[in-house]
Enzyme design. Sequence first.
Site, short mmCIF file in Angstrom:
data_model
loop_
_atom_site.label_atom_id
_atom_site.label_comp_id
_atom_site.label_asym_id
_atom_site.label_seq_id
_atom_site.Cartn_x
_atom_site.Cartn_y
_atom_site.Cartn_z
N LYS A 175 0.90 -1.37 0.04
CA LYS A 175 -0.15 0.18 0.22
C LYS A 175 0.73 1.19 0.01
O LYS A 175 1.50 1.55 1.05
CB LYS A 175 -0.86 0.06 1.22
CG LYS A 175 -2.07 0.84 1.15
CD LYS A 175 -2.09 2.21 0.96
CE LYS A 175 -2.14 3.27 1.78
NZ LYS A 175 -1.84 4.53 1.31
N GLU A 250 9.07 1.73 10.88
CA GLU A 250 10.38 2.55 10.67
C GLU A 250 9.77 3.98 10.79
O GLU A 250 9.06 4.28 9.74
CB GLU A 250 10.96 2.19 9.41
CG GLU A 250 11.64 1.09 9.22
CD GLU A 250 12.89 0.75 10.03
OE1 GLU A 250 13.37 1.97 10.66
OE2 GLU A 250 13.35 -0.47 9.81
N CYS A 284 13.91 10.50 6.95
CA CYS A 284 13.60 10.32 8.61
C CYS A 284 14.91 10.49 9.30
O CYS A 284 15.24 10.44 10.47
CB CYS A 284 12.99 8.82 8.79
SG CYS A 284 14.13 7.55 7.85
N GLU A 385 9.70 16.58 14.89
CA GLU A 385 10.27 16.27 13.49
C GLU A 385 9.45 17.20 12.52
O GLU A 385 8.24 17.00 12.37
CB GLU A 385 9.64 14.86 13.14
CG GLU A 385 10.59 14.46 11.85
CD GLU A 385 10.40 13.07 11.40
OE1 GLU A 385 9.13 12.56 11.48
OE2 GLU A 385 11.33 12.49 11.05
P1 NAD Z 1 2.04 8.75 7.21
O1 NAD Z 1 2.21 7.92 8.52
O2 NAD Z 1 1.08 9.78 7.07
O3 NAD Z 1 1.82 7.56 6.08
C1 NAD Z 1 2.49 6.47 5.76
C2 NAD Z 1 1.82 5.64 5.13
O4 NAD Z 1 0.83 5.05 6.03
C3 NAD Z 1 0.80 6.00 3.88
O5 NAD Z 1 0.93 4.85 2.97
C4 NAD Z 1 -0.49 6.15 4.45
O6 NAD Z 1 -1.71 6.17 3.56
C5 NAD Z 1 -0.61 5.07 5.57
N1 NAD Z 1 -1.41 5.41 6.39
C6 NAD Z 1 -1.78 6.55 7.00
N2 NAD Z 1 -3.02 6.33 8.00
C7 NAD Z 1 -3.02 4.99 8.11
C8 NAD Z 1 -3.85 4.18 8.69
N3 NAD Z 1 -4.75 4.54 9.70
N4 NAD Z 1 -3.91 2.71 8.64
C9 NAD Z 1 -3.10 2.27 7.68
N5 NAD Z 1 -1.98 2.98 6.91
C10 NAD Z 1 -2.00 4.46 7.20
O7 NAD Z 1 3.60 9.21 7.08
P2 NAD Z 1 3.97 9.82 5.48
O8 NAD Z 1 3.41 11.46 5.79
O9 NAD Z 1 3.60 9.39 4.22
O10 NAD Z 1 5.69 9.93 5.81
C11 NAD Z 1 6.18 10.72 6.60
C12 NAD Z 1 6.68 10.32 7.85
O11 NAD Z 1 7.53 9.05 7.77
C13 NAD Z 1 7.69 11.13 8.48
O12 NAD Z 1 7.20 11.17 9.83
C14 NAD Z 1 9.20 10.46 8.61
O13 NAD Z 1 9.80 10.60 9.70
C15 NAD Z 1 8.55 9.00 8.38
N6 NAD Z 1 9.76 8.16 7.78
C16 NAD Z 1 10.39 7.23 8.33
C17 NAD Z 1 11.41 6.62 7.66
C18 NAD Z 1 12.15 5.53 8.42
O14 NAD Z 1 12.72 4.59 7.71
N7 NAD Z 1 12.13 5.61 9.60
C19 NAD Z 1 11.55 6.59 6.42
C20 NAD Z 1 10.62 7.73 5.59
C21 NAD Z 1 9.79 8.44 6.41
#
Ligand code: NAD
Length: 492
Positions: A175, A250, A284, A385
């Site tokens: 997804k 992550e 991240c 962050e």
């Molecule tokens: P997000 O958590 O909003 O979304 C991530 C994914 O989760 C998307 O595909 C989204 O559609 C899905 N999602 C959202 N709500 C959900 C739910 N209730 N149930 C299931 N899936 C759901 O994050 P984002 O805005 O896409 O990404 C940015 C964040 O990701 C930042 O906080 C960043 O630090 C983190 N990040 C971490 C890493 C790592 O490796 N640790 C890498 C990249 C980004």
Amino acid sequence: MQKYQMYIDGAYAAPASGKWFDSYNPYTGEVWAQIAQGGAEDADRAVRAAHRALTEGPWPQLSASQRGLLLHKLGDLVARDAKKLAETEVRDNGKLIAEMQGQLNYIPQWYYYFGGLADKIQGAVIPLDKKGFFNFTRHEPLGVVAAITPWNSPLLLTAWKLAPALAAGNTVVIKPSEFTSASTLEFVKLFEEAGFPPGVVNVVTGFGKEVGMPLVEHPLVRKIAFTGSDTTGRLINETAAKTFKRVSLELGGKSPNIVFADANLEEAVNGAVSGIFAATGQTCIAGSRLLLQESIHDAFVEKLLALAKTARMGDPMSMDTQVGPVTTRPQYEKVLGYIDIAKQEGAKLLLGGGAATRPECGKGWFVEPTVFAGVNNKMRIAQEEVFGPVLSVIKFKDEEEALAIANDVRFGLGSGVWTSDIGRAMRMSERIQAGTVWVNTYRAVSYLSPFGGYKDSGLGRENGMEAVREYLQVKSVLINTGAATGNPFVLR
Ligand code: NAD
């Protein structure tokens, strides 16, 4: 306009809702593609297809070596199509073509490495304490894995999950983020060409609550591999607990990049600037807190500003651009909001501090590379962050104080230490609470090296040998080779 369908059971599929949503190009601010808006019904179809592929058909019959060969072939196909896939990512997430091309050229290594690992997954013979028994272990796949990815590096973070999951014999439903679904839907075409049976890999697209959550709740899904925000990660973990799913997360970071007076300062300046401004700070592992030893603070900041000021902004598709737009409109607003918060908190603005109005930025969602000095580690700008090009500079006196500041956040993903003293490098790397410590470098990652978070930055590890264990469960087989079972009702 390009229209992207989902991919279920080896074929492109329209969404049950009949609805589509827009995908924007962050550089132009305009819609460039439409993506299928999936929901619970589509998630269920995809999970059932993945479950069938796990139990019926050719996938469970393949030897581990054959699975490895398929992964190798997939790596070759990604290498062949790297340019096209990189361009799709840039159109969707606005990151620089130079960076995305570099990522796409590197991604095949994940498929090669985990392909090679597939037939090295072995159990053990246990020297049991009971006579007449033979005991061995089998490392078996978990079942259907749901891989939920964010918008910043869609295909790289997919590879981190998919390659070990398939090497271990699982099947997968991906997804991707609703902001950047197109590249995953281009990539999935390669599965059929590589020879993966239908249903082994599926892609559902749409919004987190509508199609992501049904995957997390689905009883046939056995593991969630997630990268994204800590808010979503917490919700996923809580929900997955109801059906005892495995979860790897992550999440975010507020990584300290620590420069001691004895460091090679030219190198450290380069590391500090790329640590925060590469990928427009949308990683991240961004080195968003720059900790500088008192005696070098002023001179270092001067050099850092001189370098940061030279950053060329503009079209991410151009090889000359050095800082691109922020990927999404909400993220753009969030970054600008944090800049205001830092100003209100009394941090001293040294560079940038708002939306970029340079002509080459056009209508895109650009934020000026921003540097705040005089930051106190208790301020929100040092604790939360931002996920954008905003650097907080914090002063420290000595090693102890540097460590105290570095560890005084709820996150623990990356960290950097710049010093020419090997003893100090060793002491710091032992005591920093983070999944990765870089010494005299920053942001280096590899398919071979375990990656993940301490504290609120996540659970589990991706990359390297550790990653494949996240997708396996251990079965213990005890065979009676001659011991009498005996009548249980007769006391002996
Ligand atoms: P997000 O958590 O909003 O979304 C991530 C994914 O989760 C998307 O595909 C989204 O559609 C899905 N999602 C959202 N709500 C959900 C739910 N209730 N149930 C299931 N899936 C759901 O994050 P984002 O805005 O896409 O990404 C940015 C964040 O990701 C930042 O906080 C960043 O630090 C983190 N990040 C971490 C890493 C790592 O490796 N640790 C890498 C990249 C980004």
